[in-house]
Design an enzyme around this catalytic site. Structure first.
Site, PDB file in Angstrom:
ATOM      1  N   HIS A 153       0.841  -1.202   0.000  1.00  0.00           N
ATOM      2  CA  HIS A 153       0.000   0.000   0.000  1.00  0.00           C
ATOM      3  C   HIS A 153       0.876   1.251   0.000  1.00  0.00           C
ATOM      4  CE1 HIS A 153      -3.291  -2.705   1.229  1.00  0.00           C
ATOM      5  NE2 HIS A 153      -4.073  -1.772   0.734  1.00  0.00           N
ATOM      6  N   LYS A 157      -0.618   4.927   4.483  1.00  0.00           N
ATOM      7  CA  LYS A 157      -1.511   3.994   5.193  1.00  0.00           C
ATOM      8  C   LYS A 157      -1.014   3.801   6.626  1.00  0.00           C
ATOM      9  CE  LYS A 157      -3.856  -0.448   4.852  1.00  0.00           C
ATOM     10  NZ  LYS A 157      -5.167   0.121   5.182  1.00  0.00           N
TER      11      LYS A 157
HETATM   12  P1  NAD Z   1      -7.560   9.567   4.827  1.00  0.00           P
HETATM   13  O1  NAD Z   1      -6.565   9.716   5.944  1.00  0.00           O
HETATM   14  O2  NAD Z   1      -7.270  10.207   3.516  1.00  0.00           O
HETATM   15  O3  NAD Z   1      -9.007  10.091   5.307  1.00  0.00           O
HETATM   16  C1  NAD Z   1      -9.529   9.882   6.593  1.00  0.00           C
HETATM   17  C2  NAD Z   1     -10.441  11.056   6.920  1.00  0.00           C
HETATM   18  O4  NAD Z   1     -11.054  10.785   8.191  1.00  0.00           O
HETATM   19  C3  NAD Z   1      -9.664  12.379   7.057  1.00  0.00           C
HETATM   20  O5  NAD Z   1     -10.344  13.429   6.397  1.00  0.00           O
HETATM   21  C4  NAD Z   1      -9.602  12.603   8.552  1.00  0.00           C
HETATM   22  O6  NAD Z   1      -9.549  13.974   8.918  1.00  0.00           O
HETATM   23  C5  NAD Z   1     -10.907  11.934   9.017  1.00  0.00           C
HETATM   24  N1  NAD Z   1     -10.808  11.542  10.419  1.00  0.00           N
HETATM   25  C6  NAD Z   1      -9.859  10.784  10.996  1.00  0.00           C
HETATM   26  N2  NAD Z   1     -10.045  10.707  12.337  1.00  0.00           N
HETATM   27  C7  NAD Z   1     -11.149  11.460  12.598  1.00  0.00           C
HETATM   28  C8  NAD Z   1     -11.851  11.765  13.799  1.00  0.00           C
HETATM   29  N3  NAD Z   1     -11.441  11.340  15.001  1.00  0.00           N
HETATM   30  N4  NAD Z   1     -12.966  12.519  13.698  1.00  0.00           N
HETATM   31  C9  NAD Z   1     -13.385  12.977  12.497  1.00  0.00           C
HETATM   32  N5  NAD Z   1     -12.755  12.732  11.319  1.00  0.00           N
HETATM   33  C10 NAD Z   1     -11.644  11.973  11.380  1.00  0.00           C
HETATM   34  O7  NAD Z   1      -7.774   8.002   4.661  1.00  0.00           O
HETATM   35  P2  NAD Z   1      -8.465   7.199   3.452  1.00  0.00           P
HETATM   36  O8  NAD Z   1      -7.416   6.681   2.524  1.00  0.00           O
HETATM   37  O9  NAD Z   1      -9.613   7.966   2.910  1.00  0.00           O
HETATM   38  O10 NAD Z   1      -8.992   5.911   4.267  1.00  0.00           O
HETATM   39  C11 NAD Z   1      -9.895   6.045   5.340  1.00  0.00           C
HETATM   40  C12 NAD Z   1     -10.143   4.669   5.958  1.00  0.00           C
HETATM   41  O11 NAD Z   1     -10.772   3.811   4.972  1.00  0.00           O
HETATM   42  C13 NAD Z   1      -8.866   3.940   6.404  1.00  0.00           C
HETATM   43  O12 NAD Z   1      -9.170   3.180   7.556  1.00  0.00           O
HETATM   44  C14 NAD Z   1      -8.579   3.016   5.219  1.00  0.00           C
HETATM   45  O13 NAD Z   1      -7.798   1.889   5.574  1.00  0.00           O
HETATM   46  C15 NAD Z   1      -9.985   2.637   4.848  1.00  0.00           C
HETATM   47  N6  NAD Z   1     -10.149   2.142   3.472  1.00  0.00           N
HETATM   48  C16 NAD Z   1     -11.014   1.103   3.316  1.00  0.00           C
HETATM   49  C17 NAD Z   1     -11.282   0.624   2.063  1.00  0.00           C
HETATM   50  C18 NAD Z   1     -12.318  -0.471   1.912  1.00  0.00           C
HETATM   51  O14 NAD Z   1     -12.626  -0.892   0.785  1.00  0.00           O
HETATM   52  N7  NAD Z   1     -12.893  -0.961   3.025  1.00  0.00           N
HETATM   53  C19 NAD Z   1     -10.663   1.181   0.939  1.00  0.00           C
HETATM   54  C20 NAD Z   1      -9.794   2.263   1.126  1.00  0.00           C
HETATM   55  C21 NAD Z   1      -9.546   2.754   2.413  1.00  0.00           C
END
Ligand code: NAD
Length: 264
Positions: A153, A157
């Protein structure tokens, strides 16, 4: 019209989801949730009339049909900490990874009041891969084939191994009718000794902008089988999450995963 609240709206997945929702006539983004509450121009830049913090999001939740969460375990916990009635009648689609057993217990509790769809990976291809890996593990017995999972990744991440790698490891363990915790091996370094029979190895590689790559190796004495999935655009996770959102809206309360959504 399905009304959606997006938790993690300012993040990478949040922004891909927002763009896809804007193109779908049957979906409406009613607001966002992120670290900072925003309104006016700042919220509009994220495609929302208003952005709430997870702690203050009750009015937004009650105005939504589905809450889609791609944020962090901390934000998800804050969402689930709202008064139990807040979530009743809504659906929750959770993509956030790195969840603990305690988080899953909170989701089980929420699932007594609302349909809750969770997936470590919302891609249709990965969910097919999980089925293929379980079937392969049933045939490729642990005394003849060593199973190793390698995931790659992007450098930003924060959790490892990936939720998908863990799901793949569970699929191998399930196919072999063993408990993952008893055979799981996270990386190797130093004098680790010869590989024990039945171990399921997991390895996390991090770098650059890789969207997500998972390879399951079954190493035999004279042959080697590899099953792999390579994601090249995070749009595919967002499309799967919207499929889940449409499927979950108005459904009976309970815990569901992508095999329910896809009818596997
Ligand atoms: P990212 O860091 O770009 O976005 C996360 C967002 O959540 C940010 O805007 C951040 O400010 C917000 N956030 C974090 N903690 C917070 C809190 N306490 N209160 C409010 N907002 C908060 O990450 P991303 O790449 O968009 O991924 C987000 C999550 O989704 C991760 O856990 C990632 O592993 C997961 N993900 C899952 C899949 C899937 O298919 N299930 C695919 C991609 C990513």
């Amino acid at each position: 019209m399905t009304r959606i609240a997006l938790c993690g709206v300012a993040g990478r997945m949040g922004q891909v989801l927002r763009q896809l929702i804007a193109d779908e006539p049957d979906l409406q983004l009613v607001g966002g949730i992120d670290r900072e509450s925003l309104d006016g121009e700042a919220a509009a830049q994220l495609g929302c009339a208003r952005v709430y913090t997870a702690e203050q999001a009750a009015p937004l939740i009650t105005e939504s049909d589905v809450i889609i969460d791609f944020s962090s375990p901390v934000a998800l916990r804050a969402l689930l900490a709202h008064d139990p009635g807040t979530l009743a009648g809504r659906a929750l689609v959770v993509g956030t990874t790195g969840l603990t057993d305690a988080d899953h217990a909170l989701l089980d509790d929420a699932a007594t009041r609302a349909p809750v769809v969770t997936a470590a990976n919302f891609s249709v291809g990965v969910n097919l891969l999980l089925q293929l890996v379980e079937s392969a593990a049933r045939v490729l017995a642990e005394d003849r084939f060593d199973a190793e999972i390698v995931e790659t990744h992007h450098r930003r991440k924060v959790d490892a191994p990936s939720g998908t790698a863990l799901a793949l490891a569970r699929a191998v363990a399930h196919g072999r009718a063993v408990e993952l915790a008893t055979v799981r091996r996270d990386g190797r370094s130093g004098e680790v000794g010869a590989r024990p029979t039945g171990e399921i190895g997991m390895h996390a590689v991090r770098g650059g902008s890789v969207v997500g790559e998972h390879r399951v190796h079954f190493f035999g004495e004279a042959e080697r089988i590899e099953l792999a999935h390579v994601a090249t655009d995070r749009r595919l996770f967002a499309e799967g999450a919207l499929l889940a959102a449409r499927w979950a809206a108005g459904r009976t309360a309970g815990r569901y995963d992508m095999s329910d959504v896809l009818g596997f």
